[in-house]
Design a protein around this motif. Sequence first.
Motif, PDB file in Angstrom:
ATOM      1  N   ASP A  39     -11.144  79.368  45.401  1.00 27.28           N
ATOM      2  CA  ASP A  39     -10.095  78.603  44.710  1.00 27.28           C
ATOM      3  C   ASP A  39     -10.342  78.683  43.206  1.00 27.28           C
ATOM      4  O   ASP A  39     -10.395  79.774  42.648  1.00 27.28           O
ATOM      5  CB  ASP A  39     -10.043  77.174  45.244  1.00 27.28           C
ATOM      6  CG  ASP A  39      -9.538  77.130  46.687  1.00 27.28           C
ATOM      7  OD1 ASP A  39      -8.804  78.062  47.085  1.00 27.28           O
ATOM      8  OD2 ASP A  39      -9.888  76.189  47.417  1.00 27.28           O
ATOM      9  N   ASN A  40     -10.534  77.550  42.551  1.00 27.20           N
ATOM     10  CA  ASN A  40     -10.738  77.569  41.099  1.00 27.20           C
ATOM     11  C   ASN A  40     -12.190  77.294  40.734  1.00 27.20           C
ATOM     12  O   ASN A  40     -12.480  76.755  39.658  1.00 27.20           O
ATOM     13  CB  ASN A  40      -9.819  76.546  40.422  1.00 27.20           C
ATOM     14  CG  ASN A  40     -10.149  75.119  40.839  1.00 27.20           C
ATOM     15  OD1 ASN A  40     -10.697  74.898  41.909  1.00 27.20           O
ATOM     16  ND2 ASN A  40      -9.809  74.155  39.994  1.00 27.20           N
ATOM     17  N   GLU A  52     -16.115  75.094  37.472  1.00 29.24           N
ATOM     18  CA  GLU A  52     -14.689  75.281  37.688  1.00 29.24           C
ATOM     19  C   GLU A  52     -14.091  76.046  36.519  1.00 29.24           C
ATOM     20  O   GLU A  52     -14.631  76.035  35.409  1.00 29.24           O
ATOM     21  CB  GLU A  52     -13.992  73.931  37.851  1.00 29.24           C
ATOM     22  CG  GLU A  52     -14.419  73.161  39.088  1.00 29.24           C
ATOM     23  CD  GLU A  52     -13.592  71.893  39.275  1.00 29.24           C
ATOM     24  OE1 GLU A  52     -12.716  71.620  38.410  1.00 29.24           O
ATOM     25  OE2 GLU A  52     -13.819  71.175  40.267  1.00 29.24           O
ATOM     26  N   GLN A  54     -10.073  77.459  34.914  1.00 33.31           N
ATOM     27  CA  GLN A  54      -8.634  77.238  34.988  1.00 33.31           C
ATOM     28  C   GLN A  54      -7.975  78.406  35.715  1.00 33.31           C
ATOM     29  O   GLN A  54      -8.232  79.562  35.415  1.00 33.31           O
ATOM     30  CB  GLN A  54      -8.049  77.096  33.577  1.00 33.31           C
ATOM     31  CG  GLN A  54      -6.561  76.761  33.556  1.00 33.31           C
ATOM     32  CD  GLN A  54      -6.050  76.586  32.139  1.00 33.31           C
ATOM     33  OE1 GLN A  54      -6.816  76.668  31.182  1.00 33.31           O
ATOM     34  NE2 GLN A  54      -4.765  76.309  31.990  1.00 33.31           N
ATOM     35  N   ALA A  55      -7.138  78.077  36.680  1.00 37.61           N
ATOM     36  CA  ALA A  55      -6.441  79.103  37.447  1.00 37.61           C
ATOM     37  C   ALA A  55      -4.969  78.779  37.488  1.00 37.61           C
ATOM     38  O   ALA A  55      -4.578  77.618  37.647  1.00 37.61           O
ATOM     39  CB  ALA A  55      -7.012  79.203  38.855  1.00 37.61           C
ATOM     40  N   MET A  60      -5.231  84.443  39.760  1.00 35.31           N
ATOM     41  CA  MET A  60      -6.528  84.168  39.161  1.00 35.31           C
ATOM     42  C   MET A  60      -6.545  84.690  37.740  1.00 35.31           C
ATOM     43  O   MET A  60      -6.176  85.832  37.488  1.00 35.31           O
ATOM     44  CB  MET A  60      -7.641  84.835  39.984  1.00 35.31           C
ATOM     45  CG  MET A  60      -9.049  84.510  39.511  1.00 35.31           C
ATOM     46  SD  MET A  60     -10.285  85.459  40.430  1.00 35.31           S
ATOM     47  CE  MET A  60      -9.848  85.029  42.112  1.00 35.31           C
TER      48      MET A  60
END
Length: 434
Positions: A39-40, A52, A54-55, A60
């Motif tokens: 995920d992010n 983490e 930013q996505a 991506m």
Amino acid sequence: MAFQETLLGLLPSAVKTFLEGSSRRDLLHKVNASLLVFDNRVCHLETGTMVEFQAHTGTMDVSQLAAASARLLGESTAPHSILLLLPPAVFVATRQTLPGINRDSLVSALSLQADSMLPANDSPLSLAVNSKALDLTDTPVALWTRNDLLVEYFNAFAAEGLFVAAIKPRVLNIEPTSAVLLDADATSLTLIRSQQDAVLQWMQIDRADLADEEFNQQWQSAITNEIRLGVSDSETGRGEQELLELSDLEQYRGTATPLAHQDYSFFPPGALTARKQVEKGRKLMVAAALFAGLLFLGAIPFIIQSIQFRSLAATLESQRVLSADARQDQAAVVNFENELGPLYDYPEQRVRDAMYTLQAVLSPTQLSSLEISKGIVRLQGSSSEPQAILQRLEGDPMFTEVAFSRATSNDRFFIDLRLSTVNFDAYMVRYFPD
């Protein structure tokens, strides 16, 4: 780069291994940092730390991922060689029936059919496949990704001072198991069934499609079917098969194995180029060492000859010392022979024998003059048959070079001859050359 990979795939495996060298294997074995993207978040599997980034929705941001990875590894001063583990959605899987294709020609056969298998793609592709899959199925699974995407990841991480050695689907970084694997993140689901490090099934669906009841039922049916197939393929022979769902980073951390399914690794062109530069330097060093070795081997005969020459020279010198007295005695003998040689070797004319022989040959001829000087005999006399006398003298082995010195007249003859046992000319040349 795609052309080079296609050409490489067309070559026999032995030639391919020689040309390709150990770049790909070395890159994998040099990996010291595995970064898994879920995920992010990106996780450093060796330490368990994560950050983490930013996505954007559904995509991506590669630069954000690279920056987050740099922060994650920033505390370490050692250079990193990174295995980047990406979501399965970054890759595309194909299944193709290839009758009559063997392991050596699998890559080339798949590369030649890339356009027909992925007609919507207009970018150069990289291929990853385990040729052992042909021993397990007639329709091997091949993974594809765009070359420009590999370049984008490599350059983004390079801008942060990080080296991406290889890129692989994160679900294939799991320790080999008989379980059917289900990768589940926020955007997609991917079902993997493998055996002996070869992927036998790869199915993927977007989570948004599961909202459709029909799609959802088909997906559940496919999962059930793969578990059943996994049971038949299982070496344990047990009547059950596990479904291992990987839906969180923690599950990945406990089962990661960097060298699992390594045939499905993708290598950015920049990483291969860097590795080949290192290999080139190493090969130059090896070549220099081999050249030096060949020079040494070529010089061995000369070295041996030099040692033998020195040994023989030392032996000769010792023999000269030991034979000094003998050589002095020999020199005295030679000097004695040189001084008395003209006396000892003076030609002996054997006049008495010559006179008796002449008497036997010339009788009853009367001689009026006979002269012997330095082996030359001059005869004068009277005979009615001077030619017969000449022939008798020629037939005697004691005489040679018999000839009339002057013309005969009034039965007188003049004959010169040389004693064959006397050679004054040779004596003079030997002892009195001047």
